[in-house]
Design an enzyme around this catalytic site. Structure first.
Site, PDB file in Angstrom:
ATOM      1  N   LYS A   1       0.830  -1.217   0.000  1.00 59.19           N
ATOM      2  CA  LYS A   1       0.000   0.000   0.000  1.00 59.19           C
ATOM      3  C   LYS A   1       0.863   1.265   0.000  1.00 59.19           C
ATOM      4  O   LYS A   1       0.678   2.151  -0.829  1.00 59.19           O
ATOM      5  CB  LYS A   1      -0.925   0.036   1.230  1.00 59.19           C
ATOM      6  CG  LYS A   1      -1.970  -1.057   1.290  1.00 59.19           C
ATOM      7  CD  LYS A   1      -2.889  -0.883   2.472  1.00 59.19           C
ATOM      8  CE  LYS A   1      -2.246  -1.055   3.834  1.00 59.19           C
ATOM      9  NZ  LYS A   1      -1.666  -2.376   4.089  1.00 59.19           N
TER      10      LYS A   1
ATOM     11  N   ASN B   1      -3.452   5.966   5.863  1.00 58.00           N
ATOM     12  CA  ASN B   1      -2.676   5.067   6.718  1.00 58.00           C
ATOM     13  C   ASN B   1      -1.166   5.287   6.571  1.00 58.00           C
ATOM     14  O   ASN B   1      -0.384   4.926   7.438  1.00 58.00           O
ATOM     15  CB  ASN B   1      -3.059   3.617   6.372  1.00 58.00           C
ATOM     16  CG  ASN B   1      -2.526   2.608   7.362  1.00 58.00           C
ATOM     17  OD1 ASN B   1      -2.884   2.627   8.531  1.00 58.00           O
ATOM     18  ND2 ASN B   1      -1.652   1.724   6.913  1.00 58.00           N
TER      19      ASN B   1
ATOM     20  N   HIS C   1      -3.072  -9.064  10.475  1.00 61.24           N
ATOM     21  CA  HIS C   1      -4.011  -8.512  11.462  1.00 61.24           C
ATOM     22  C   HIS C   1      -5.087  -9.514  11.881  1.00 61.24           C
ATOM     23  O   HIS C   1      -6.216  -9.116  12.188  1.00 61.24           O
ATOM     24  CB  HIS C   1      -4.705  -7.255  10.895  1.00 61.24           C
ATOM     25  CG  HIS C   1      -3.754  -6.157  10.566  1.00 61.24           C
ATOM     26  ND1 HIS C   1      -2.888  -5.617  11.497  1.00 61.24           N
ATOM     27  CD2 HIS C   1      -3.509  -5.481   9.408  1.00 61.24           C
ATOM     28  CE1 HIS C   1      -2.176  -4.672  10.922  1.00 61.24           C
ATOM     29  NE2 HIS C   1      -2.510  -4.578   9.657  1.00 61.24           N
TER      30      HIS C   1
HETATM   31  N1  UMA Z   1      -6.425   3.809  22.301  1.00 61.31           N
HETATM   32  C1  UMA Z   1      -7.518   3.935  23.140  1.00 61.31           C
HETATM   33  N2  UMA Z   1      -8.347   2.851  23.264  1.00 61.31           N
HETATM   34  C2  UMA Z   1      -8.139   1.674  22.595  1.00 61.31           C
HETATM   35  C3  UMA Z   1      -7.028   1.575  21.721  1.00 61.31           C
HETATM   36  C4  UMA Z   1      -6.185   2.667  21.592  1.00 61.31           C
HETATM   37  O1  UMA Z   1      -7.732   4.960  23.767  1.00 61.31           O
HETATM   38  O2  UMA Z   1      -8.942   0.742  22.755  1.00 61.31           O
HETATM   39  C5  UMA Z   1      -5.538   4.963  22.127  1.00 61.31           C
HETATM   40  C6  UMA Z   1      -4.070   4.716  22.435  1.00 61.31           C
HETATM   41  O3  UMA Z   1      -3.794   4.875  23.823  1.00 61.31           O
HETATM   42  C7  UMA Z   1      -3.393   5.786  21.587  1.00 61.31           C
HETATM   43  C8  UMA Z   1      -4.327   5.901  20.392  1.00 61.31           C
HETATM   44  O4  UMA Z   1      -5.555   5.281  20.755  1.00 61.31           O
HETATM   45  O5  UMA Z   1      -3.306   7.021  22.229  1.00 61.31           O
HETATM   46  C9  UMA Z   1      -3.693   5.164  19.226  1.00 61.31           C
HETATM   47  O6  UMA Z   1      -4.468   5.239  18.080  1.00 61.31           O
HETATM   48  P1  UMA Z   1      -3.940   4.570  16.718  1.00 61.31           P
HETATM   49  O7  UMA Z   1      -3.251   3.303  17.033  1.00 61.31           O
HETATM   50  O8  UMA Z   1      -5.100   4.491  15.785  1.00 61.31           O
HETATM   51  O9  UMA Z   1      -2.805   5.614  16.262  1.00 61.31           O
HETATM   52  P2  UMA Z   1      -2.739   6.756  15.169  1.00 61.31           P
HETATM   53  O10 UMA Z   1      -1.490   7.500  15.453  1.00 61.31           O
HETATM   54  O11 UMA Z   1      -3.983   7.518  15.092  1.00 61.31           O
HETATM   55  O12 UMA Z   1      -2.441   5.959  13.828  1.00 61.31           O
HETATM   56  C10 UMA Z   1      -3.471   5.533  12.940  1.00 61.31           C
HETATM   57  C11 UMA Z   1      -2.977   4.261  12.251  1.00 61.31           C
HETATM   58  N3  UMA Z   1      -2.726   3.239  13.267  1.00 61.31           N
HETATM   59  C12 UMA Z   1      -3.254   2.013  13.216  1.00 61.31           C
HETATM   60  O13 UMA Z   1      -3.941   1.643  12.312  1.00 61.31           O
HETATM   61  C13 UMA Z   1      -2.943   1.078  14.341  1.00 61.31           C
HETATM   62  C14 UMA Z   1      -1.709   4.580  11.474  1.00 61.31           C
HETATM   63  O14 UMA Z   1      -1.321   3.428  10.738  1.00 61.31           O
HETATM   64  C15 UMA Z   1      -1.979   5.699  10.475  1.00 61.31           C
HETATM   65  O15 UMA Z   1      -0.769   6.071   9.843  1.00 61.31           O
HETATM   66  C16 UMA Z   1      -2.558   6.916  11.193  1.00 61.31           C
HETATM   67  O16 UMA Z   1      -3.722   6.512  11.949  1.00 61.31           O
HETATM   68  C17 UMA Z   1      -2.985   8.015  10.213  1.00 61.31           C
HETATM   69  O17 UMA Z   1      -4.004   7.576   9.372  1.00 61.31           O
HETATM   70  C18 UMA Z   1      -0.208   2.702  11.263  1.00 61.31           C
HETATM   71  C19 UMA Z   1      -0.470   1.211  11.215  1.00 61.31           C
HETATM   72  O18 UMA Z   1       0.234   0.454  11.878  1.00 61.31           O
HETATM   73  C20 UMA Z   1       1.028   2.990  10.407  1.00 61.31           C
HETATM   74  N4  UMA Z   1      -1.464   0.765  10.436  1.00 61.31           N
HETATM   75  C21 UMA Z   1      -1.716  -0.648  10.245  1.00 61.31           C
HETATM   76  C22 UMA Z   1      -0.804  -1.204   9.195  1.00 61.31           C
HETATM   77  O19 UMA Z   1      -0.328  -0.445   8.342  1.00 61.31           O
HETATM   78  O20 UMA Z   1      -0.597  -2.442   9.185  1.00 61.31           O
HETATM   79  C23 UMA Z   1      -3.164  -0.834   9.793  1.00 61.31           C
HETATM   80  P1  ADP Z   2       1.903  -1.663   3.274  1.00 54.25           P
HETATM   81  O1  ADP Z   2       1.708  -0.189   3.358  1.00 54.25           O
HETATM   82  O2  ADP Z   2       0.748  -2.378   2.658  1.00 54.25           O
HETATM   83  O3  ADP Z   2       2.380  -2.281   4.537  1.00 54.25           O
HETATM   84  P2  ADP Z   2       4.531  -1.302   2.047  1.00 54.25           P
HETATM   85  O4  ADP Z   2       4.712  -0.701   0.719  1.00 54.25           O
HETATM   86  O5  ADP Z   2       4.835  -0.477   3.241  1.00 54.25           O
HETATM   87  O6  ADP Z   2       3.051  -1.872   2.161  1.00 54.25           O
HETATM   88  O7  ADP Z   2       5.391  -2.640   2.131  1.00 54.25           O
HETATM   89  C1  ADP Z   2       5.258  -3.495   3.263  1.00 54.25           C
HETATM   90  C2  ADP Z   2       6.117  -4.707   3.089  1.00 54.25           C
HETATM   91  O8  ADP Z   2       5.640  -5.500   2.005  1.00 54.25           O
HETATM   92  C3  ADP Z   2       7.571  -4.410   2.767  1.00 54.25           C
HETATM   93  O9  ADP Z   2       8.303  -5.446   3.375  1.00 54.25           O
HETATM   94  C4  ADP Z   2       7.638  -4.490   1.250  1.00 54.25           C
HETATM   95  O10 ADP Z   2       8.915  -4.869   0.783  1.00 54.25           O
HETATM   96  C5  ADP Z   2       6.603  -5.576   0.954  1.00 54.25           C
HETATM   97  N1  ADP Z   2       5.832  -5.323  -0.276  1.00 54.25           N
HETATM   98  C6  ADP Z   2       5.755  -4.181  -0.999  1.00 54.25           C
HETATM   99  N2  ADP Z   2       4.920  -4.341  -2.035  1.00 54.25           N
HETATM  100  C7  ADP Z   2       4.429  -5.604  -1.959  1.00 54.25           C
HETATM  101  C8  ADP Z   2       3.497  -6.360  -2.737  1.00 54.25           C
HETATM  102  N3  ADP Z   2       2.886  -5.840  -3.796  1.00 54.25           N
HETATM  103  N4  ADP Z   2       3.248  -7.644  -2.354  1.00 54.25           N
HETATM  104  C9  ADP Z   2       3.856  -8.173  -1.277  1.00 54.25           C
HETATM  105  N5  ADP Z   2       4.753  -7.525  -0.514  1.00 54.25           N
HETATM  106  C10 ADP Z   2       5.025  -6.241  -0.834  1.00 54.25           C
END
Ligand code: UMA
Ligand code: ADP
Length: 460
Positions: free
Chosen positions: A120, A143, A190
């Site tokens: 993504k 995200n 997840h």
């Molecule tokens: N909290 C509560 N109650 C709960 C759970 C959490 O109060 O039951 C509080 C925590 O104490 C903390 C806050 O909620 O203060 C955390 O919220 P959050 O985890 O949603 O954090 P954000 O900074 O708002 O980040 C979110 C996304 N986080 C998640 O999806 C876990 C960020 O993606 C995203 O960049 C941001 O919004 C802006 O859109 C991160 C992520 O890990 C990078 N995403 C997952 C992934 O990519 O795999 C989905």
């Molecule tokens: P996401 O935002 O979905 O987590 P990223 O671009 O940050 O994706 O990449 C997350 C991980 O997946 C990295 O380890 C990257 O090298 C790998 N990756 C990137 N593109 C792909 C794809 N199309 N299929 C599988 N793995 C990927």
């Protein structure tokens, strides 16, 4: 446009999303209450900022009582959709929206949404890079790090907002609609949060739910897990690195082709893609289809792809020392990303695996580890589970920490080998996040380089 004026809004979670949402709602004259499980002592700066905007706070935890009188609840993505407070809100007929649902109601111009299990961020960044370099007025959000709500006020009818969308955000939408929706791929991730692959997939597939015949859906023809989610209302385009598609982008021999209305255009050669691995070819194909549909010209697309340097922590080259190349793929936080990283190299890989388990099945790593790796260095809380699931496929070193893993790998590696951090796990057991883990790895590699260079020059 949705009217927030006078509405009572409860925002749950006060990190990036919750802070941005609370301030947005307050700016739009809503009566905002914001809560977090974390105590005031952890949130002092944020709390002061929100109080200054006349937002009521309840920190250090909350109960269902806080729902009394609320018109709308906006939980942060990190709040599980089946948590007690959200169940209670639904039982009381209070709408529960993710922040992207609210943001979309204030958005002008076109939205390109990207979801999928992996790729993504890379694809979102690449699409924005191509469109910006093709002269479009773009915004990047979602995200990827900047909440969409933080940029909607900057959008005009000319803006193309390129948005990375997670399953956590998509599972709580109602009318959210993207003009071009991309579903890159579907592999397990997840599962601790969604409970099943079906629930996880259904959340992602909601990206197509409100699209109309005027919109476009782009899917991966080579991924049998996500193709069944192809929608019926929007125009469907495909991408493939294996076959010609009816409409969309594909690889034919050495060339990347875009096909629309039966006409084919050569965009660029595969060898011109600056990013490693077959998975990045898929990201490029998806980006070609999306940007061509937005209206970017083939030459501009090709030029922008050639100049795309990739995103930090995604199969990022760190350094070469004594003929050993070190790669940081800290964002490989699930098993599929690790499989793709292993696939991107011919062999002789020393791989660092482990961290916080997300309920993953590591047995699928056995075959590629046997074929491509010479040593697995295990770190973090999931080390024992991984060891039991990959036993017999590759030599294992229980390194425990990333420091020890780099130290052992640097001593064991021979010229021509690859040391790869692609842990297949989340980072939260030992690090603040995957970026922190990646930075620590890169520092360790740089120090190693300097130390070795230092001793080689004879100065002590
Ligand atoms: N909290 C509560 N109650 C709960 C759970 C959490 O109060 O039951 C509080 C925590 O104490 C903390 C806050 O909620 O203060 C955390 O919220 P959050 O985890 O949603 O954090 P954000 O900074 O708002 O980040 C979110 C996304 N986080 C998640 O999806 C876990 C960020 O993606 C995203 O960049 C941001 O919004 C802006 O859109 C991160 C992520 O890990 C990078 N995403 C997952 C992934 O990519 O795999 C989905
Ligand atoms: P996401 O935002 O979905 O987590 P990223 O671009 O940050 O994706 O990449 C997350 C991980 O997946 C990295 O380890 C990257 O090298 C790998 N990756 C990137 N593109 C792909 C794809 N199309 N299929 C599988 N793995 C990927």
């Amino acid at each position: 446009m949705f009217d927030l004026n006078g509405k009572k809004v409860l925002v749950i979670g006060l990190a990036r999303t919750g802070v941005a949402t609370s301030l947005f709602c307050a700016r739009h004259e809503a009566i905002v209450t914001a809560v977090d499980t974390r105590p005031e002592s952890d949130l002092a700066e944020i709390a002061a900022k929100l109080r200054a905007a006349k937002i009521s706070l309840q920190l250090g935890g909350y109960t269902e009582k806080i729902l009394d009188g609320q018109d709308l609840v906006i939980p942060s993505p990190g709040v599980p959709a089946d948590s007690a407070i959200l169940k209670a809100a639904r039982a009381n007929n209070i709408p529960v929206w993710s922040e992207i649902e609210l943001a979309d109601r204030f958005l002008h111009g076109r939205l390109v949404g990207i979801t999928g299990s992996n790729g993504k961020t890379t694809t979102t960044s690449l699409i924005e890079h191509i469109l910006k370099n093709s002269g479009f007025s773009t915004l990047l959000a979602g995200n990827i790090g900047t909440p969409l709500i933080d940029v909607v006020e900057q959008t005009t009818d000319q803006t193309i907002t390129v948005v990375e969308l997670s399953s956590f955000q998509l599972e709580l939408i109602e009318t959210f609609r993207s003009n071009i929706s991309i579903f890159l791929n579907l592999t397990p991730d997840h599962l601790d949060r969604h409970g099943s692959m079906e629930a996880y997939a259904a959340a992602k597939a909601r990206i197509f739910e409100k699209q109309t015949a005027a919109d476009f859906a782009i899917l991966n023809a080579d991924d049998p897990a996500s193709t069944p989610y192809a929608p019926t209302k929007p125009k469907v385009f495909w991408f493939s690195r294996k076959q010609r598609v009816a409409q969309g982008a594909f690889l034919l021999g050495e060339e990347i082709i875009f096909r629309h209305h039966g006409e084919e255009e050569i965009i660029l050669k595969q060898s011109e893609i600056p990013l490693p691995g077959a998975h990045n070819l898929e990201n490029v194909l998806a980006a070609v289809a999306a940007t061509r549909l937005v209206g970017a010209r083939p030459n501009g697309i090709a030029k922008a792809i050639r100049s795309f340097s990739g995103v930090e922590h995604r199969l990022e080259f760190v350094a070469e020392r004594n003929g050993v190349r070190y790669y940081n793929d800290s964002k490989a936080t699930n098993v599929d990303a690790t499989l793709k990283a292993l696939d991107a190299f011919p062999g002789r890989i020393l791989i660092i695996l482990g961290g916080k388990d997300k309920g993953s099945d590591y047995t699928v790593l056995q075959t590629p580890l046997r074929e491509k790796a010479i040593l697995a260095l295990l770190i973090g809380a999931a080390a024992q589970k991984i060891e039991s699931q990959i036993a017999g496929s590759v030599a294992i070193e229980r390194a425990g920490t990333i420091q020890r893993a780099v130290e052992v790998a640097s001593r064991a590696a021979q010229p021509g080998d690859i040391v790869l951090l692609a842990p297949a796990c989340a980072s939260f057991d030992q690090f603040e996040n995957y970026e922190h883990r990646g930075r620590v790895f890169k520092q360790l590699v740089q120090q190693l380089t300097e130390q070795t260079a230092h001793s080689a020059s004879g100065k002590r």
